[in-house]
Design a protein around this motif. Structure first.
Motif, PDB file in Angstrom:
ATOM      1  N   GLU A  47       0.823  -1.214   0.000  1.00  0.00           N
ATOM      2  CA  GLU A  47       0.000   0.000   0.000  1.00  0.00           C
ATOM      3  C   GLU A  47       0.855   1.261   0.000  1.00  0.00           C
ATOM      4  OE1 GLU A  47      -3.236   0.116  -0.650  1.00  0.00           O
ATOM      5  OE2 GLU A  47      -3.111  -2.068  -0.793  1.00  0.00           O
ATOM      6  N   GLU A  48       1.892   1.287   0.828  1.00  0.00           N
ATOM      7  CA  GLU A  48       2.799   2.432   0.857  1.00  0.00           C
ATOM      8  C   GLU A  48       3.517   2.569  -0.477  1.00  0.00           C
ATOM      9  OE1 GLU A  48       5.324   3.089   4.440  1.00  0.00           O
ATOM     10  OE2 GLU A  48       4.335   1.246   5.110  1.00  0.00           O
ATOM     11  N   MET A  49       3.891   1.448  -1.076  1.00  0.00           N
ATOM     12  CA  MET A  49       4.564   1.478  -2.367  1.00  0.00           C
ATOM     13  C   MET A  49       3.669   2.100  -3.427  1.00  0.00           C
ATOM     14  SD  MET A  49       5.910  -1.624  -4.800  1.00  0.00           S
ATOM     15  CE  MET A  49       4.330  -1.777  -5.635  1.00  0.00           C
ATOM     16  N   ARG A  50       2.392   1.736  -3.407  1.00  0.00           N
ATOM     17  CA  ARG A  50       1.447   2.301  -4.383  1.00  0.00           C
ATOM     18  C   ARG A  50       1.370   3.814  -4.243  1.00  0.00           C
ATOM     19  NH1 ARG A  50      -3.014  -2.381  -3.374  1.00  0.00           N
ATOM     20  NH2 ARG A  50      -2.255  -3.845  -4.939  1.00  0.00           N
ATOM     21  N   GLU A  51       1.370   4.312  -3.002  1.00  0.00           N
ATOM     22  CA  GLU A  51       1.332   5.761  -2.781  1.00  0.00           C
ATOM     23  C   GLU A  51       2.572   6.437  -3.350  1.00  0.00           C
ATOM     24  OE1 GLU A  51       0.588   6.725   1.347  1.00  0.00           O
ATOM     25  OE2 GLU A  51      -1.033   5.241   1.450  1.00  0.00           O
ATOM     26  N   ILE A  52       3.726   5.845  -3.134  1.00  0.00           N
ATOM     27  CA  ILE A  52       4.978   6.410  -3.653  1.00  0.00           C
ATOM     28  C   ILE A  52       4.975   6.409  -5.175  1.00  0.00           C
ATOM     29  CG2 ILE A  52       7.478   6.009  -3.852  1.00  0.00           C
ATOM     30  CD1 ILE A  52       7.392   5.052  -0.903  1.00  0.00           C
ATOM     31  N   LEU A  53       4.471   5.350  -5.790  1.00  0.00           N
ATOM     32  CA  LEU A  53       4.466   5.247  -7.252  1.00  0.00           C
ATOM     33  C   LEU A  53       3.554   6.272  -7.915  1.00  0.00           C
ATOM     34  CD1 LEU A  53       4.603   1.387  -7.888  1.00  0.00           C
ATOM     35  CD2 LEU A  53       6.461   3.060  -8.032  1.00  0.00           C
ATOM     36  N   GLN A  57       8.618   7.352 -10.293  1.00  0.00           N
ATOM     37  CA  GLN A  57       8.875   6.024 -10.838  1.00  0.00           C
ATOM     38  C   GLN A  57      10.358   5.739 -10.656  1.00  0.00           C
ATOM     39  OE1 GLN A  57       6.638   3.700 -11.954  1.00  0.00           O
ATOM     40  NE2 GLN A  57       8.443   2.417 -11.823  1.00  0.00           N
ATOM     41  N   PRO A  58      10.705   4.751  -9.817  1.00  0.00           N
ATOM     42  CA  PRO A  58      12.122   4.510  -9.532  1.00  0.00           C
ATOM     43  C   PRO A  58      12.865   3.863 -10.705  1.00  0.00           C
ATOM     44  CG  PRO A  58      10.773   2.818  -8.509  1.00  0.00           C
ATOM     45  CD  PRO A  58       9.825   3.821  -9.109  1.00  0.00           C
ATOM     46  N   ASP A  59      14.166   4.185 -10.775  1.00  0.00           N
ATOM     47  CA  ASP A  59      15.030   3.519 -11.741  1.00  0.00           C
ATOM     48  C   ASP A  59      15.369   2.118 -11.250  1.00  0.00           C
ATOM     49  OD1 ASP A  59      15.374   5.882 -13.396  1.00  0.00           O
ATOM     50  OD2 ASP A  59      16.635   6.660 -11.779  1.00  0.00           O
ATOM     51  N   TYR A  60      15.460   1.982  -9.908  1.00  0.00           N
ATOM     52  CA  TYR A  60      15.846   0.730  -9.256  1.00  0.00           C
ATOM     53  C   TYR A  60      14.915   0.461  -8.089  1.00  0.00           C
ATOM     54  CZ  TYR A  60      20.168   1.830 -11.733  1.00  0.00           C
ATOM     55  OH  TYR A  60      21.088   2.144 -12.696  1.00  0.00           O
ATOM     56  N   ALA A  61      14.777  -0.817  -7.737  1.00  0.00           N
ATOM     57  CA  ALA A  61      13.977  -1.187  -6.565  1.00  0.00           C
ATOM     58  C   ALA A  61      14.603  -2.406  -5.895  1.00  0.00           C
ATOM     59  CB  ALA A  61      12.537  -1.495  -6.962  1.00  0.00           C
ATOM     60  N   CYS A  75       4.542  -6.804  -5.046  1.00  0.00           N
ATOM     61  CA  CYS A  75       5.248  -5.530  -5.268  1.00  0.00           C
ATOM     62  C   CYS A  75       6.066  -5.589  -6.552  1.00  0.00           C
ATOM     63  CB  CYS A  75       6.158  -5.203  -4.087  1.00  0.00           C
ATOM     64  SG  CYS A  75       5.290  -4.901  -2.536  1.00  0.00           S
ATOM     65  N   VAL A  76       6.766  -6.707  -6.774  1.00  0.00           N
ATOM     66  CA  VAL A  76       7.558  -6.877  -7.992  1.00  0.00           C
ATOM     67  C   VAL A  76       6.654  -6.762  -9.210  1.00  0.00           C
ATOM     68  CG1 VAL A  76       8.934  -8.517  -9.347  1.00  0.00           C
ATOM     69  CG2 VAL A  76       9.344  -8.274  -6.892  1.00  0.00           C
ATOM     70  N   GLU A  81       4.897  -3.717 -13.863  1.00  0.00           N
ATOM     71  CA  GLU A  81       3.785  -3.237 -14.683  1.00  0.00           C
ATOM     72  C   GLU A  81       3.825  -1.722 -14.828  1.00  0.00           C
ATOM     73  OE1 GLU A  81       0.327  -4.865 -12.744  1.00  0.00           O
ATOM     74  OE2 GLU A  81       0.561  -6.815 -13.729  1.00  0.00           O
ATOM     75  N   ALA A  82       4.252  -1.025 -13.783  1.00  0.00           N
ATOM     76  CA  ALA A  82       4.324   0.437 -13.825  1.00  0.00           C
ATOM     77  C   ALA A  82       5.422   0.915 -14.766  1.00  0.00           C
ATOM     78  CB  ALA A  82       4.546   0.995 -12.419  1.00  0.00           C
ATOM     79  N   ASP A  83       6.557   0.208 -14.805  1.00  0.00           N
ATOM     80  CA  ASP A  83       7.668   0.574 -15.681  1.00  0.00           C
ATOM     81  C   ASP A  83       8.570  -0.637 -15.876  1.00  0.00           C
ATOM     82  OD1 ASP A  83       9.818   1.611 -17.070  1.00  0.00           O
ATOM     83  OD2 ASP A  83      10.197   3.239 -15.670  1.00  0.00           O
ATOM     84  N   GLU A  84       8.565  -1.178 -17.071  1.00  0.00           N
ATOM     85  CA  GLU A  84       9.359  -2.373 -17.361  1.00  0.00           C
ATOM     86  C   GLU A  84      10.860  -2.130 -17.260  1.00  0.00           C
ATOM     87  OE1 GLU A  84       8.228  -4.090 -21.093  1.00  0.00           O
ATOM     88  OE2 GLU A  84       6.179  -4.476 -20.427  1.00  0.00           O
ATOM     89  N   ASP A  85      11.285  -0.862 -17.296  1.00  0.00           N
ATOM     90  CA  ASP A  85      12.709  -0.545 -17.230  1.00  0.00           C
ATOM     91  C   ASP A  85      13.254  -0.481 -15.803  1.00  0.00           C
ATOM     92  OD1 ASP A  85      12.932  -0.415 -19.993  1.00  0.00           O
ATOM     93  OD2 ASP A  85      12.400   1.713 -20.043  1.00  0.00           O
ATOM     94  N   THR A  86      12.385  -0.511 -14.802  1.00  0.00           N
ATOM     95  CA  THR A  86      12.852  -0.498 -13.416  1.00  0.00           C
ATOM     96  C   THR A  86      13.622  -1.775 -13.145  1.00  0.00           C
ATOM     97  OG1 THR A  86      10.957   0.834 -12.694  1.00  0.00           O
ATOM     98  CG2 THR A  86      12.136  -0.376 -10.987  1.00  0.00           C
ATOM     99  N   ARG A  87      14.839  -1.633 -12.638  1.00  0.00           N
ATOM    100  CA  ARG A  87      15.689  -2.784 -12.307  1.00  0.00           C
ATOM    101  C   ARG A  87      15.333  -3.210 -10.884  1.00  0.00           C
ATOM    102  NH1 ARG A  87      17.866  -5.352 -16.066  1.00  0.00           N
ATOM    103  NH2 ARG A  87      19.688  -5.850 -14.839  1.00  0.00           N
ATOM    104  N   ILE A  88      14.737  -4.390 -10.732  1.00  0.00           N
ATOM    105  CA  ILE A  88      14.227  -4.862  -9.449  1.00  0.00           C
ATOM    106  C   ILE A  88      15.062  -6.029  -8.949  1.00  0.00           C
ATOM    107  CG2 ILE A  88      12.205  -5.756  -8.209  1.00  0.00           C
ATOM    108  CD1 ILE A  88      10.537  -4.675 -10.687  1.00  0.00           C
TER     109      ILE A  88
END
Length: 186
Positions: A47-53, A57-61, A75-76, A81-88
Motif C-alpha cells: 500500500e505504501e509502495m502504491r502511494e509512492i508510485l 517512478q524509480p530507476d531501481y527497486a 510488489c515486484v 507493470e508500472a515501468d518495465e525498465d525499473t531494475r528490481i
C-alpha cells in the motif's frame, strides 16, 4: 567512469525504492545507497509502495520477498507493470527455487539471499545477462532441501497464506510455522 560510480542517470539522480518491513535494515540500506548518490524512497509494504508510485517512478527497486503485510512478489509485479525498465532485485531470508523463478517471471532482474550488502545489490542491478560459468550443484538434493522447496513452492501458490499452505501440505499450521522459523539446512 562507470554508471555505478556516477550518481546521475540520464541527467538526474538515480532513484531507488526500498520495500522492506525491517525498519533497521531498510534504514541501513537507505543510508548506504544515499552515500552512493541515489535518491532513495522507502516503504514497508504494498500500500505504501502504491502511494509512492503515484508521485515517482524509480530507476531501481529492492524488494523484500516476505513482508509483514504480504508477499513482495506482488510488489515486484506492480513495479514491473508500472515501468518495465525499473531494475528490481528481490532480497529474501527464505530463498527457494520456486520463489526465485516467480520473482524473475514477474519482472525482477535478480534474486539475492540475505544477508546481502549494497555492493551485492548494486552488482545485481548491473547484471543484464545470465552467467554460464556457474557450475551445477555437485551433490544430490537432500530430503530437507526437497521439503524446504516444496513448502516454498506451495507458499507462492497460496500467496504466502500460512493456513492454506499447511492445509495443502497436509500438516498442522503450527508445524509449518516452526519449519519456516528454522534456518535452511543445506
Amino acid at each position: 567512469m562507470t554508471e555505478r560510480e556516477t550518481p546521475e542517470l540520464d541527467g538526474g539522480p538515480r532513484t531507488l525504492l526500498i520495500v522492506e518491513d525491517d525498519e533497521s535494515f531498510a534504514k541501513a540500506l537507505r543510508r548506504s545507497f544515499e552515500r552512493r548518490g541515489y535518491e532513495v524512497h522507502a516503504c514497508a509494504g504494498l500500500e505504501e509502495m502504491r502511494e509512492i508510485l503515484q508521485t515517482m517512478q524509480p530507476d531501481y527497486a529492492v524488494v523484500d520477498l516476505k513482508l509483514a503485510t504480504g508477499s513482495g512478489l506482488e510488489c515486484v509485479k506492480e513495479l514491473h507493470e508500472a515501468d518495465e525498465d525499473t531494475r528490481i532485485v528481490v532480497l529474501t531470508g527464505f530463498a527457494s527455487i520456486a520463489t526465485a523463478v516467480e520473482a524473475i517471471k514477474l519482472g525482477a532482474c535478480h534474486y539475492l539471499a540475505k544477508p546481502s550488502n549494497t555492493d551485492d545489490i548494486e552488482a545485481a542491478f548491473d547484471r543484464t545477462e545470465g552467467d554460464t560459468s556457474i557450475a551445477p550443484a555437485a551433490r544430490t538434493t537432500s530430503i530437507k532441501n526437497l521439503e524446504w522447496e516444496r513448502i516454498h513452492e506451495t507458499l507462492v501458490e497460496t500467496n504466502f497464506n500460512i493456513s492454506e499452505t499447511a492445509r495443502r501440505l497436509g500438516m498442522h499450521r503450527r508445524t509449518l510455522a516452526r519449519k519456516l522459523e528454522k534456518k535452511r539446512v543445506p
